[in-house]
Design an enzyme around this catalytic site. Structure first.
Site, PDB file in Angstrom:
ATOM      1  N   SER A 144     -48.298  -3.125  66.270  1.00 55.60           N
ATOM      2  CA  SER A 144     -49.235  -4.176  65.412  1.00 55.60           C
ATOM      3  C   SER A 144     -50.533  -3.870  65.838  1.00 55.60           C
ATOM      4  O   SER A 144     -51.120  -3.784  66.999  1.00 55.60           O
ATOM      5  CB  SER A 144     -48.868  -5.777  66.024  1.00 55.60           C
ATOM      6  OG  SER A 144     -49.934  -6.590  65.672  1.00 55.60           O
ATOM      7  N   SER A 170     -52.992  -6.351  65.183  1.00 55.51           N
ATOM      8  CA  SER A 170     -53.614  -7.768  65.328  1.00 55.51           C
ATOM      9  C   SER A 170     -54.246  -7.824  66.310  1.00 55.51           C
ATOM     10  O   SER A 170     -55.373  -8.286  66.477  1.00 55.51           O
ATOM     11  CB  SER A 170     -52.676  -8.832  65.157  1.00 55.51           C
ATOM     12  OG  SER A 170     -51.930  -8.646  63.829  1.00 55.51           O
ATOM     13  N   THR A 211     -44.723 -11.583  62.968  1.00 51.64           N
ATOM     14  CA  THR A 211     -44.417 -10.594  62.003  1.00 51.64           C
ATOM     15  C   THR A 211     -42.785 -10.359  62.134  1.00 51.64           C
ATOM     16  O   THR A 211     -42.166 -10.944  62.744  1.00 51.64           O
ATOM     17  CB  THR A 211     -45.326  -9.235  62.306  1.00 51.64           C
ATOM     18  OG1 THR A 211     -45.123  -8.319  61.634  1.00 51.64           O
ATOM     19  CG2 THR A 211     -44.969  -8.621  63.878  1.00 51.64           C
ATOM     20  N   LYS A 216     -40.899 -13.899  60.242  1.00 55.13           N
ATOM     21  CA  LYS A 216     -41.775 -14.420  59.177  1.00 55.13           C
ATOM     22  C   LYS A 216     -41.010 -15.467  58.413  1.00 55.13           C
ATOM     23  O   LYS A 216     -41.673 -16.625  58.018  1.00 55.13           O
ATOM     24  CB  LYS A 216     -42.360 -13.379  58.059  1.00 55.13           C
ATOM     25  CG  LYS A 216     -43.255 -12.485  58.920  1.00 55.13           C
ATOM     26  CD  LYS A 216     -44.119 -11.489  58.023  1.00 55.13           C
ATOM     27  CE  LYS A 216     -45.188 -11.978  57.497  1.00 55.13           C
ATOM     28  NZ  LYS A 216     -45.935 -10.925  56.680  1.00 55.13           N
ATOM     29  N   ASP A 270     -51.503 -13.930  53.914  1.00 53.79           N
ATOM     30  CA  ASP A 270     -51.205 -12.728  53.433  1.00 53.79           C
ATOM     31  C   ASP A 270     -51.963 -12.503  51.904  1.00 53.79           C
ATOM     32  O   ASP A 270     -52.868 -11.597  51.533  1.00 53.79           O
ATOM     33  CB  ASP A 270     -49.943 -12.234  53.402  1.00 53.79           C
ATOM     34  CG  ASP A 270     -49.275 -11.652  54.643  1.00 53.79           C
ATOM     35  OD1 ASP A 270     -50.085 -11.380  55.557  1.00 53.79           O
ATOM     36  OD2 ASP A 270     -48.067 -11.736  54.633  1.00 53.79           O
ATOM     37  N   ALA A 284     -40.839  -5.431  45.279  1.00 59.52           N
ATOM     38  CA  ALA A 284     -40.245  -6.799  45.443  1.00 59.52           C
ATOM     39  C   ALA A 284     -40.163  -7.261  46.917  1.00 59.52           C
ATOM     40  O   ALA A 284     -39.336  -8.321  47.040  1.00 59.52           O
ATOM     41  CB  ALA A 284     -39.254  -7.028  44.575  1.00 59.52           C
ATOM     42  N   ARG A 304     -37.866  -0.827  41.991  1.00 57.33           N
ATOM     43  CA  ARG A 304     -36.752   0.223  41.902  1.00 57.33           C
ATOM     44  C   ARG A 304     -35.114  -0.698  41.821  1.00 57.33           C
ATOM     45  O   ARG A 304     -34.538  -0.305  40.791  1.00 57.33           O
ATOM     46  CB  ARG A 304     -36.593   0.756  43.166  1.00 57.33           C
ATOM     47  CG  ARG A 304     -35.403   1.812  43.214  1.00 57.33           C
ATOM     48  CD  ARG A 304     -35.425   2.700  44.776  1.00 57.33           C
ATOM     49  NE  ARG A 304     -35.309   2.013  45.536  1.00 57.33           N
ATOM     50  CZ  ARG A 304     -35.280   2.290  46.918  1.00 57.33           C
ATOM     51  NH1 ARG A 304     -35.279   3.672  47.142  1.00 57.33           N
ATOM     52  NH2 ARG A 304     -35.249   1.403  47.751  1.00 57.33           N
ATOM     53  N   THR A 305     -35.016  -1.848  42.487  1.00 65.32           N
ATOM     54  CA  THR A 305     -33.914  -2.564  42.558  1.00 65.32           C
ATOM     55  C   THR A 305     -34.396  -3.667  41.693  1.00 65.32           C
ATOM     56  O   THR A 305     -35.177  -4.708  42.132  1.00 65.32           O
ATOM     57  CB  THR A 305     -33.521  -3.096  43.890  1.00 65.32           C
ATOM     58  OG1 THR A 305     -33.326  -1.599  44.556  1.00 65.32           O
ATOM     59  CG2 THR A 305     -32.053  -3.543  43.611  1.00 65.32           C
ATOM     60  N   ARG A 336     -33.780  -7.519  42.500  1.00 64.00           N
ATOM     61  CA  ARG A 336     -34.770  -8.213  43.742  1.00 64.00           C
ATOM     62  C   ARG A 336     -35.839  -8.704  43.125  1.00 64.00           C
ATOM     63  O   ARG A 336     -36.473  -9.812  43.579  1.00 64.00           O
ATOM     64  CB  ARG A 336     -35.263  -7.067  44.495  1.00 64.00           C
ATOM     65  CG  ARG A 336     -34.182  -6.953  46.012  1.00 64.00           C
ATOM     66  CD  ARG A 336     -35.096  -6.044  46.804  1.00 64.00           C
ATOM     67  NE  ARG A 336     -35.467  -6.810  48.027  1.00 64.00           N
ATOM     68  CZ  ARG A 336     -36.330  -6.306  48.844  1.00 64.00           C
ATOM     69  NH1 ARG A 336     -36.691  -5.232  48.826  1.00 64.00           N
ATOM     70  NH2 ARG A 336     -36.925  -6.996  49.795  1.00 64.00           N
ATOM     71  N   TYR A 377     -52.023   1.355  54.194  1.00 67.49           N
ATOM     72  CA  TYR A 377     -53.344   1.610  54.851  1.00 67.49           C
ATOM     73  C   TYR A 377     -53.148   2.888  55.961  1.00 67.49           C
ATOM     74  O   TYR A 377     -54.230   3.223  56.443  1.00 67.49           O
ATOM     75  CB  TYR A 377     -53.918   0.374  55.613  1.00 67.49           C
ATOM     76  CG  TYR A 377     -52.983  -0.194  56.701  1.00 67.49           C
ATOM     77  CD1 TYR A 377     -52.304  -1.074  56.151  1.00 67.49           C
ATOM     78  CD2 TYR A 377     -53.024   0.346  57.752  1.00 67.49           C
ATOM     79  CE1 TYR A 377     -51.468  -1.771  57.036  1.00 67.49           C
ATOM     80  CE2 TYR A 377     -52.049  -0.093  58.860  1.00 67.49           C
ATOM     81  CZ  TYR A 377     -51.329  -1.124  58.310  1.00 67.49           C
ATOM     82  OH  TYR A 377     -50.709  -1.828  59.602  1.00 67.49           O
TER      83      TYR A 377
HETATM   84  P1  ATR Z   1     -42.217  -5.696  52.613  1.00 68.04           P
HETATM   85  O1  ATR Z   1     -41.610  -7.015  52.899  1.00 68.04           O
HETATM   86  O2  ATR Z   1     -43.174  -5.215  53.614  1.00 68.04           O
HETATM   87  O3  ATR Z   1     -43.078  -5.769  51.217  1.00 68.04           O
HETATM   88  P2  ATR Z   1     -39.639  -4.628  52.068  1.00 68.04           P
HETATM   89  O4  ATR Z   1     -38.953  -5.748  51.692  1.00 68.04           O
HETATM   90  O5  ATR Z   1     -38.776  -3.512  52.817  1.00 68.04           O
HETATM   91  O6  ATR Z   1     -41.030  -4.510  52.752  1.00 68.04           O
HETATM   92  O7  ATR Z   1     -39.824  -3.801  50.458  1.00 68.04           O
HETATM   93  C1  ATR Z   1     -40.127  -2.476  50.456  1.00 68.04           C
HETATM   94  C2  ATR Z   1     -40.534  -2.156  48.782  1.00 68.04           C
HETATM   95  O8  ATR Z   1     -40.567  -0.768  48.563  1.00 68.04           O
HETATM   96  C3  ATR Z   1     -39.197  -2.708  47.999  1.00 68.04           C
HETATM   97  O9  ATR Z   1     -39.876  -3.152  46.756  1.00 68.04           O
HETATM   98  C4  ATR Z   1     -38.561  -1.422  47.986  1.00 68.04           C
HETATM   99  O10 ATR Z   1     -37.651  -1.359  46.587  1.00 68.04           O
HETATM  100  P3  ATR Z   1     -36.287  -1.928  46.708  1.00 68.04           P
HETATM  101  O11 ATR Z   1     -36.221  -3.346  46.557  1.00 68.04           O
HETATM  102  O12 ATR Z   1     -35.411  -1.294  45.351  1.00 68.04           O
HETATM  103  O13 ATR Z   1     -35.657  -1.386  48.001  1.00 68.04           O
HETATM  104  C5  ATR Z   1     -39.858  -0.522  47.627  1.00 68.04           C
HETATM  105  N1  ATR Z   1     -39.214   0.928  47.917  1.00 68.04           N
HETATM  106  C6  ATR Z   1     -38.965   1.645  49.261  1.00 68.04           C
HETATM  107  N2  ATR Z   1     -38.714   2.800  49.118  1.00 68.04           N
HETATM  108  C7  ATR Z   1     -38.896   2.931  47.712  1.00 68.04           C
HETATM  109  C8  ATR Z   1     -38.380   4.204  46.963  1.00 68.04           C
HETATM  110  N3  ATR Z   1     -37.954   5.493  47.502  1.00 68.04           N
HETATM  111  N4  ATR Z   1     -38.384   4.304  45.833  1.00 68.04           N
HETATM  112  C9  ATR Z   1     -39.086   3.021  44.896  1.00 68.04           C
HETATM  113  N5  ATR Z   1     -39.106   1.774  45.756  1.00 68.04           N
HETATM  114  C10 ATR Z   1     -39.116   1.896  47.080  1.00 68.04           C
END
Ligand code: ATR
Length: 293
Positions: A24, A26, A71, A75, A111, A137, A161-162, A165, A237
């Site tokens: 962190s 913070s 964190t 959360k 955030d 997402a 990607r998914t 979600r 970042y």
């Molecule tokens: P956070 O809460 O920090 O936003 P998270 O819940 O782990 O982190 O979300 C990570 C994001 O990165 C998701 O949207 C994830 O897509 P999936 O929902 O399909 O997993 C996306 N992500 C991570 N690796 C990826 C990859 N190789 N290609 C496309 N999207 C990816």
């Protein structure tokens, strides 16, 4: 002669809880402000394992905490342990900042505030009157979409990607806003493969995925279709300039990195616990960059 006894006032105490908590930034940010404003206060990293979360939260007051940052992985879980949650935290389904109001523990989420404040500061030309695209997402996307909706952005094109979600995120956020039954609501989910074709319609593109982060593959996206007045915001970042930002800037677009969001989201909590709304300066940004290096 009156015999006055003075009770020593305790310096306010705050910190960040997580599991693990080693990475962190913070404490660096709050420590900088405590020093800058010459305040007697403490801000520490506090490792709290999931099975100890409830005990920690219920004992915060007695332990002398004014509040905390929260964190991963706490959360979401802190929401049900607080006495009250702010509308933002409820809608986003997660809290990152906790503070006391009287005897009540309040759970808030800054955030979205951090995201939008850094956007307005870095890209004053941004207008909330045109569609935006959000990629990803996860939790960060939820906060960012909430913030964009709050600004009145007419259409938020969401892709992940998914796909399921992204759809679940949209349904939950709209339900919280009481918009789920409305014909016209701002969130439009599209397929991952459709994102390139939709770029020409937006004035703001936001990457909220972990793609582009050190150790991860880059987000493969051709920024060429983005309009000339559009802004490209990557919440990553580390590195400060991802391939996505580099390509946008090479085109002459405004690129916004994720560091400002991280720093700005800290400010409202600092004010709640230590009484001063702190300034985000170039000096503080450089302080964090030096640490990242
Ligand atoms: P956070 O809460 O920090 O936003 P998270 O819940 O782990 O982190 O979300 C990570 C994001 O990165 C998701 O949207 C994830 O897509 P999936 O929902 O399909 O997993 C996306 N992500 C991570 N690796 C990826 C990859 N190789 N290609 C496309 N999207 C990816």
């Amino acid at each position: 002669m009156t015999n006055k006894t003075t009770t020593p006032t305790m310096a306010p105490k705050a910190g960040v809880i997580g599991w693990p908590i080693t990475h962190s930034r913070s404490p660096l940010i709050h420590g900088f402000w405590l020093n800058k404003y010459q305040l007697a206060g403490h801000y520490d990293k506090i490792p709290v394992a999931p099975e100890n979360l409830e005990t920690f939260i219920s004992g915060m007051r007695a332990a002398g905490f004014s509040g905390i940052n929260v964190t991963i992985p706490h959360k979401e879980n802190v929401l049900k342990l607080a006495d009250k949650t702010t509308p933002e935290a409820r809608a986003i389904g997660a809290a990152n900042t906790l503070w006391f109001e009287g005897n009540e523990l309040i759970a808030g989420n800054t955030d979205g505030y951090g995201f939008i404040t850094h956007l307005k500061k870095s890209a004053p030309s941004w207008s909330a009157d045109e569609p935006a695209m959000v990629i990803g997402a996860g939790g960060a996307a939820r906060a960012i979409i909430y913030a964009l909706m709050h600004e009145g952005v007419p259409e938020i094109i969401l892709t992940n990607r998914t796909r399921s979600r992204a759809e679940a995120l949209a349904v939950n956020l709209l339900k919280q806003q009481d918009l789920s039954n409305k014909d016209h609501h701002p969130i439009k989910v599209i397929d991952w493969e459709e994102k390139d074709a939709a770029l020409s319609r937006v004035n703001l593109l936001v990457n909220t995925t972990s793609l582009g982060m050190a150790g991860n593959p880059p987000l493969k996206l051709d920024t060429a279709p983005l309009p000339a007045h559009s802004i490209c915001y990557d919440i990553v970042y580390a590195p400060l300039e991802t391939d996505l930002l580099k390509s946008a800037r090479q085109r002459g677009l405004i690129g916004v990195d994720g560091l400002g969001m991280l720093i700005h989201q800290a400010a409202p909590g600092f004010e709640k616990w230590f009484g001063i709304f702190p300034e985000v300066t170039a000096e503080l940004t450089q302080h964090v960059i030096d640490d990242l290096a």
